[in-house]
Scaffold this motif. Sequence first.
Motif, PDB file in Angstrom:
ATOM      1  N   UNK A  15       0.984  -1.257  -0.375  1.00  0.00           N
ATOM      2  CA  UNK A  15       0.358   0.036   0.169  1.00  0.00           C
ATOM      3  C   UNK A  15       1.157   1.108   0.049  1.00  0.00           C
ATOM      4  N   UNK A  16       2.367   1.144  -0.500  1.00  0.00           N
ATOM      5  CA  UNK A  16       2.806   2.577  -0.236  1.00  0.00           C
ATOM      6  C   UNK A  16       2.386   3.439  -1.364  1.00  0.00           C
ATOM      7  N   UNK A  17       2.208   2.952  -2.904  1.00  0.00           N
ATOM      8  CA  UNK A  17       1.211   3.814  -4.149  1.00  0.00           C
ATOM      9  C   UNK A  17      -0.033   4.078  -4.106  1.00  0.00           C
ATOM     10  N   UNK A  18      -0.574   2.593  -3.649  1.00  0.00           N
ATOM     11  CA  UNK A  18      -2.343   2.867  -3.798  1.00  0.00           C
ATOM     12  C   UNK A  18      -2.916   2.069  -2.411  1.00  0.00           C
ATOM     13  N   UNK A  70      -3.192  11.539  -1.356  1.00  0.00           N
ATOM     14  CA  UNK A  70      -4.311  12.311  -0.757  1.00  0.00           C
ATOM     15  C   UNK A  70      -2.832  13.208   0.490  1.00  0.00           C
ATOM     16  N   UNK A  71      -3.860  14.368   0.721  1.00  0.00           N
ATOM     17  CA  UNK A  71      -3.336  15.294   1.486  1.00  0.00           C
ATOM     18  C   UNK A  71      -2.633  15.063   2.860  1.00  0.00           C
ATOM     19  N   UNK A  72      -3.362  14.058   3.962  1.00  0.00           N
ATOM     20  CA  UNK A  72      -2.811  14.087   4.891  1.00  0.00           C
ATOM     21  C   UNK A  72      -1.177  12.879   5.013  1.00  0.00           C
ATOM     22  N   UNK A  73      -0.854  12.055   3.736  1.00  0.00           N
ATOM     23  CA  UNK A  73      -0.133  11.698   3.654  1.00  0.00           C
ATOM     24  C   UNK A  73       1.040  12.905   3.333  1.00  0.00           C
ATOM     25  N   UNK A  74       1.106  13.529   2.252  1.00  0.00           N
ATOM     26  CA  UNK A  74       1.301  14.741   1.564  1.00  0.00           C
ATOM     27  C   UNK A  74       2.048  15.842   3.037  1.00  0.00           C
ATOM     28  N   UNK A  75       1.362  16.022   4.095  1.00  0.00           N
ATOM     29  CA  UNK A  75       1.833  16.882   5.154  1.00  0.00           C
ATOM     30  C   UNK A  75       2.764  16.296   6.182  1.00  0.00           C
ATOM     31  N   UNK A  76       2.779  15.245   5.979  1.00  0.00           N
ATOM     32  CA  UNK A  76       3.509  14.052   6.875  1.00  0.00           C
ATOM     33  C   UNK A  76       4.857  13.951   6.208  1.00  0.00           C
ATOM     34  N   UNK A  77       4.988  13.750   4.441  1.00  0.00           N
ATOM     35  CA  UNK A  77       6.189  13.728   4.080  1.00  0.00           C
ATOM     36  C   UNK A  77       6.816  14.889   3.845  1.00  0.00           C
ATOM     37  N   UNK A  78       6.241  16.094   3.930  1.00  0.00           N
ATOM     38  CA  UNK A  78       6.126  17.797   3.842  1.00  0.00           C
ATOM     39  C   UNK A  78       7.137  18.017   5.263  1.00  0.00           C
ATOM     40  N   UNK A  79       6.811  17.554   5.840  1.00  0.00           N
ATOM     41  CA  UNK A  79       6.949  17.459   7.362  1.00  0.00           C
ATOM     42  C   UNK A  79       9.010  16.815   7.483  1.00  0.00           C
ATOM     43  N   UNK A  80       8.948  15.467   6.937  1.00  0.00           N
ATOM     44  CA  UNK A  80       9.865  15.091   7.257  1.00  0.00           C
ATOM     45  C   UNK A  80      10.798  15.585   6.003  1.00  0.00           C
ATOM     46  N   UNK A  85      -4.757  -5.635  -5.616  1.00  0.00           N
ATOM     47  CA  UNK A  85      -3.589  -4.551  -5.799  1.00  0.00           C
ATOM     48  C   UNK A  85      -4.026  -3.844  -4.301  1.00  0.00           C
ATOM     49  N   UNK A  86      -3.013  -3.785  -4.262  1.00  0.00           N
ATOM     50  CA  UNK A  86      -2.433  -2.540  -2.407  1.00  0.00           C
ATOM     51  C   UNK A  86      -2.887  -3.847  -1.606  1.00  0.00           C
ATOM     52  N   UNK A  87      -2.553  -4.473  -1.969  1.00  0.00           N
ATOM     53  CA  UNK A  87      -2.362  -5.883  -0.779  1.00  0.00           C
ATOM     54  C   UNK A  87      -0.890  -5.058   0.685  1.00  0.00           C
ATOM     55  N   UNK A  88      -1.884  -5.304   1.918  1.00  0.00           N
ATOM     56  CA  UNK A  88      -1.435  -4.919   2.843  1.00  0.00           C
ATOM     57  C   UNK A  88       0.561  -5.822   2.949  1.00  0.00           C
ATOM     58  N   UNK A  89       1.254  -5.763   2.522  1.00  0.00           N
ATOM     59  CA  UNK A  89       2.788  -6.869   2.611  1.00  0.00           C
ATOM     60  C   UNK A  89       3.523  -5.360   3.085  1.00  0.00           C
ATOM     61  N   UNK A 117       2.844   5.773   8.595  1.00  0.00           N
ATOM     62  CA  UNK A 117       1.433   4.231   8.359  1.00  0.00           C
ATOM     63  C   UNK A 117      -0.168   4.941   8.268  1.00  0.00           C
ATOM     64  N   UNK A 118      -0.565   4.313   7.255  1.00  0.00           N
ATOM     65  CA  UNK A 118      -2.612   5.050   6.938  1.00  0.00           C
ATOM     66  C   UNK A 118      -2.893   4.156   7.155  1.00  0.00           C
ATOM     67  N   UNK A 119      -4.281   4.071   7.029  1.00  0.00           N
ATOM     68  CA  UNK A 119      -5.398   3.068   7.175  1.00  0.00           C
ATOM     69  C   UNK A 119      -6.002   3.971   5.713  1.00  0.00           C
ATOM     70  N   UNK A 120      -6.680   3.139   5.213  1.00  0.00           N
ATOM     71  CA  UNK A 120      -7.690   2.768   3.402  1.00  0.00           C
ATOM     72  C   UNK A 120      -8.916   3.922   4.278  1.00  0.00           C
TER      73      UNK A 120
END
Length: 501
Positions: free
Chosen positions: A30-33, A50-60, A310-314, A357-360
């Motif tokens: 689920x890195x991309x999808x 996803x905006x919430x993920x973008x915010x956390x990536x920008x924080x890093x 697709x998007x299996x949580x490996x 980490x995210x939840x779908x």
Amino acid sequence: MQASLHLEIDSIVGEVDPRLYGSFLEHLGRAVYGGIYEPEHTSADEDGFRGDVLELVKELNVPIVRYPGGNFVSGYNWEDGIGPRESRPRRLDLAWRTLEPNWVGTNEFMMWCQKANTAPMMAVNLGTKGIDEARDILEYCNHPSGTYWSDLRRSHGYEAPHNVKLWCLGNEMDGPWQIGAKTATEYGRLAAETAKVMKWVDPSIELVACGSSGRTMPTFVAWEEEVLTHTYDHVEYVSLHTYYGNSDNNLPLFLAQSTQMDRFIEEVVAICDYVKAKKRGKKDIHLSFDEWNVWFHSSQSDSNLPSWGIGTPFLEDVYTLEDAMVVGCMLISLLKHADRVKIACLAQLVNVIAPIMTQNLGAAWRQTIFWPFLHASQFGRGRVLRAKVESPTYNVGELSDVPYLEAVATLDDAGDNLTLFAVNRHLSENLDLQAQLGGLKGFVLKEHLVLQHSDPKATNTAANPNNVVPRAGGKSQVEDGKLSATLEPLSWNVLRLERQK
Ligand code: AHR
């Protein structure tokens, strides 16, 4: 327990290349999808990110992100991921036994990079493909206009070239698990010819040749020597990959692993310099540590996940405080070798062995390992000061003289902010640190951040995302160029000093 450290302001290991704080996003799990891309999510923007993920990536504040793999790239047809979405094919991805719908491809990744304030580090497929696809994707990405591939890009709505400056020549090509794995001779020749042709298309790019996929590979050393002998004139970097785990639940051994990362780096530097001498060469080959992290929690459970989804949580490792300590030690190892390690990518960025980490359709949160990475990325810029560390040590397994104190210091470009990163590997005792700061008179303590928890197995989850978070107020003081600090058992410490105005 007591330890000491001695720094001199003008004794420098090297400049910190900002790309030391890179990361990695693979078409995997689920890195991309479900990670960066989920158009149905409430925070998704007009492009489905996803905006919430973008915010956390920008924080890093990651300056580069490696893409699209990883093992995935060795079977990837990049042409499947361009042009109108509705006509993109679904393919079997044999690396991870999943379905690749190609909803996200090269252009979408470039767009996401812009939104995330980062730059792409692209990998080409040298497993099933070769020179031709490498020159095509480079022409598609970097050539301005007037050719088949550049005009195709423009027709897809991207008038300006993407100008991707950093390219990996395949991925882990020595690994039997790799699609199209090769011998050192096969890979060395292919990498050299591909590199030569790619630089004919765009001489401004930089290239990374694949080193061994790990220090424990039987071909390690011979592989690097032969590959670099073929590619020395054409590449700037050689790659290193390392993951540490604690399946046997031997914490002292797990914590000691980063000492092996130090050795790995030093060994690869020696091989690079040997090949340089053999070639009577002028340039140094630098190191791209483009996969590193802790990875073991998910290994067992992943084998129960179904194929062809697709998007299996490996690879969804849920990280503990212990893991954050190892990540901290690995960051210190990278910084201690900043003279030669110019690029590093925490593998990976979202959901797949990741700090985020995210939840779908749900929350996004920071794992424990987010914190040492954030601190290093925020404060570990400028130059690394040479540190003379004296610490009590321990022996574990085959490792001897493992210091309880792991530490490194950086000074920002202006020379006004000094940061000391330190891990106490001891499980139950404080470490009293005395540091001499030569030439750093007039510096005062700004803050002492501590990441620690009463339960070493503590994690952050969607239900309790702030269980393991850093706190200010660590015990330390600075006086007359001397720093004294108490480092709590199993803790990551960031001591920030500033020059008094
Ligand atoms: O990061 C996960 C995998 O680990 C990558 O796909 C591969 O390069 C490595 O073996």
